[in-house]
Motif scaffolding. Sequence first.
Motif, PDB file in Angstrom:
ATOM      1  N   GLN A  63       5.624  -3.167  -0.871  1.00 47.66           N
ATOM      2  CA  GLN A  63       4.657  -3.603   0.128  1.00 47.66           C
ATOM      3  C   GLN A  63       4.262  -2.460   1.055  1.00 47.66           C
ATOM      4  O   GLN A  63       3.123  -2.391   1.523  1.00 47.66           O
ATOM      5  CB  GLN A  63       5.233  -4.766   0.927  1.00 47.66           C
ATOM      6  CG  GLN A  63       5.527  -5.980   0.052  1.00 47.66           C
ATOM      7  CD  GLN A  63       5.904  -7.194   0.867  1.00 47.66           C
ATOM      8  OE1 GLN A  63       5.285  -7.467   1.888  1.00 47.66           O
ATOM      9  NE2 GLN A  63       6.893  -7.924   0.408  1.00 47.66           N
ATOM     10  N   VAL A  64       5.181  -1.529   1.307  1.00 47.61           N
ATOM     11  CA  VAL A  64       4.861  -0.372   2.141  1.00 47.61           C
ATOM     12  C   VAL A  64       3.848   0.529   1.439  1.00 47.61           C
ATOM     13  O   VAL A  64       2.981   1.143   2.085  1.00 47.61           O
ATOM     14  CB  VAL A  64       6.141   0.406   2.492  1.00 47.61           C
ATOM     15  CG1 VAL A  64       5.812   1.688   3.242  1.00 47.61           C
ATOM     16  CG2 VAL A  64       7.081  -0.469   3.314  1.00 47.61           C
ATOM     17  N   VAL A  65       3.930   0.605   0.105  1.00 43.14           N
ATOM     18  CA  VAL A  65       3.006   1.449  -0.657  1.00 43.14           C
ATOM     19  C   VAL A  65       1.565   1.011  -0.441  1.00 43.14           C
ATOM     20  O   VAL A  65       0.655   1.840  -0.347  1.00 43.14           O
ATOM     21  CB  VAL A  65       3.370   1.424  -2.155  1.00 43.14           C
ATOM     22  CG1 VAL A  65       2.305   2.145  -2.986  1.00 43.14           C
ATOM     23  CG2 VAL A  65       4.728   2.069  -2.377  1.00 43.14           C
ATOM     24  N   VAL A  66       1.335  -0.297  -0.346  1.00 47.23           N
ATOM     25  CA  VAL A  66      -0.024  -0.798  -0.122  1.00 47.23           C
ATOM     26  C   VAL A  66      -0.594  -0.235   1.180  1.00 47.23           C
ATOM     27  O   VAL A  66      -1.731   0.250   1.226  1.00 47.23           O
ATOM     28  CB  VAL A  66      -0.030  -2.336  -0.082  1.00 47.23           C
ATOM     29  CG1 VAL A  66      -1.430  -2.866   0.169  1.00 47.23           C
ATOM     30  CG2 VAL A  66       0.518  -2.906  -1.388  1.00 47.23           C
ATOM     31  N   LEU A  67       0.186  -0.278   2.244  1.00 45.94           N
ATOM     32  CA  LEU A  67      -0.260   0.278   3.522  1.00 45.94           C
ATOM     33  C   LEU A  67      -0.442   1.788   3.436  1.00 45.94           C
ATOM     34  O   LEU A  67      -1.393   2.342   4.004  1.00 45.94           O
ATOM     35  CB  LEU A  67       0.752  -0.055   4.616  1.00 45.94           C
ATOM     36  CG  LEU A  67       0.865  -1.530   5.015  1.00 45.94           C
ATOM     37  CD1 LEU A  67       2.006  -1.718   6.007  1.00 45.94           C
ATOM     38  CD2 LEU A  67      -0.435  -2.022   5.615  1.00 45.94           C
ATOM     39  N   CYS A  72      -3.804   6.567   3.651  1.00 44.95           N
ATOM     40  CA  CYS A  72      -4.183   7.839   3.025  1.00 44.95           C
ATOM     41  C   CYS A  72      -5.681   7.891   2.747  1.00 44.95           C
ATOM     42  O   CYS A  72      -6.342   8.910   3.005  1.00 44.95           O
ATOM     43  CB  CYS A  72      -3.401   8.042   1.728  1.00 44.95           C
ATOM     44  SG  CYS A  72      -1.672   8.491   1.955  1.00 44.95           S
ATOM     45  N   ALA A  73      -6.219   6.790   2.217  1.00 49.28           N
ATOM     46  CA  ALA A  73      -7.655   6.750   1.921  1.00 49.28           C
ATOM     47  C   ALA A  73      -8.468   6.936   3.205  1.00 49.28           C
ATOM     48  O   ALA A  73      -9.444   7.706   3.242  1.00 49.28           O
ATOM     49  CB  ALA A  73      -8.015   5.434   1.235  1.00 49.28           C
ATOM     50  N   TYR A  74      -8.065   6.233   4.256  1.00 44.91           N
ATOM     51  CA  TYR A  74      -8.785   6.355   5.527  1.00 44.91           C
ATOM     52  C   TYR A  74      -8.667   7.781   6.078  1.00 44.91           C
ATOM     53  O   TYR A  74      -9.662   8.370   6.521  1.00 44.91           O
ATOM     54  CB  TYR A  74      -8.225   5.362   6.537  1.00 44.91           C
ATOM     55  CG  TYR A  74      -9.034   5.269   7.806  1.00 44.91           C
ATOM     56  CD1 TYR A  74      -9.983   4.263   7.980  1.00 44.91           C
ATOM     57  CD2 TYR A  74      -8.846   6.195   8.848  1.00 44.91           C
ATOM     58  CE1 TYR A  74     -10.723   4.181   9.150  1.00 44.91           C
ATOM     59  CE2 TYR A  74      -9.593   6.122  10.006  1.00 44.91           C
ATOM     60  CZ  TYR A  74     -10.526   5.111  10.153  1.00 44.91           C
ATOM     61  OH  TYR A  74     -11.280   5.055  11.309  1.00 44.91           O
TER      62      TYR A  74
END
Length: 273
Positions: A63-67, A72-74
């Motif tokens: 679940q942390v990977v999703v955040l 990173c994208a932002y």
Amino acid sequence: MLPFFLLFLAAVPGTVASQEGVGGVFWRSLVVSGVVGLGLGQVGGRLLSLARIRGWVTDEWRQVVVLAVALCAYGVAAALDGSGFIATWTGGFAFGAALRGSEPADGRPAGERPADLAEYLGGLLGNLSFLVFGAVLLGPALEHLGWRIVVYAVLSLTVVRMVPVALALAGSGMRLPTVAYVGWFGPRGLASVVFGLLVVEDSVPGTALLGQVVAVTIGLSVLLHGMSAPYLADRYGNWFDVAKATTPEPREAQAQEGRAATGTAHGGSRRLR
């Protein structure tokens, strides 16, 4: 909606975006940001899928990977003077596509889906945003309240919002109660906050008036939608039950069953809030 809004800002004389032109904004904010989001989302999704298959990551860290992918994208898009919002959106799309097929769509309980933490955190930050909005922005807007602003706010919540939703759902097979329900409760007020901040950043002429209109519209939305939600949800739930019992395979029931099959439907079929 956001890409068109950015292009609109670039076409307004005197704004920061207009100095770069529509072509520059299209390339930097849409193309570059979109590619950044798609690339990072695809890589992040594939790495998470590989780690899950090999048992390298627990449910909590998944679940942390999703955040992490979203941040990173932002961050990368912002560093390239692009749009972090567009990069995050396209990153989420690519991330979900990369996981599709490797993540079982079995309707697992809350806390076991990779996006649960992101959803809960997003909900918390959204509520905090509305709290800050009410405490800081709404008060000054009400001090300079005029009838024109109130009239536009009412039109924005009804005609301006519900007619496009009805047009978008034309041909979908959804009946009038569903179209009206989605049109009334559909779009969220946070989008207006984001657009308002973008207007302030680009120094659009008439920012003060625009800020008042946005603040009053969001405040009226919170009041009216919050007050009407319990009653209209009950009415729509009752109508849905009757329609499902009397009509063979109504389009609304097919859509609801499709969400349940993918594990994205939460709660019963009665309450679509």
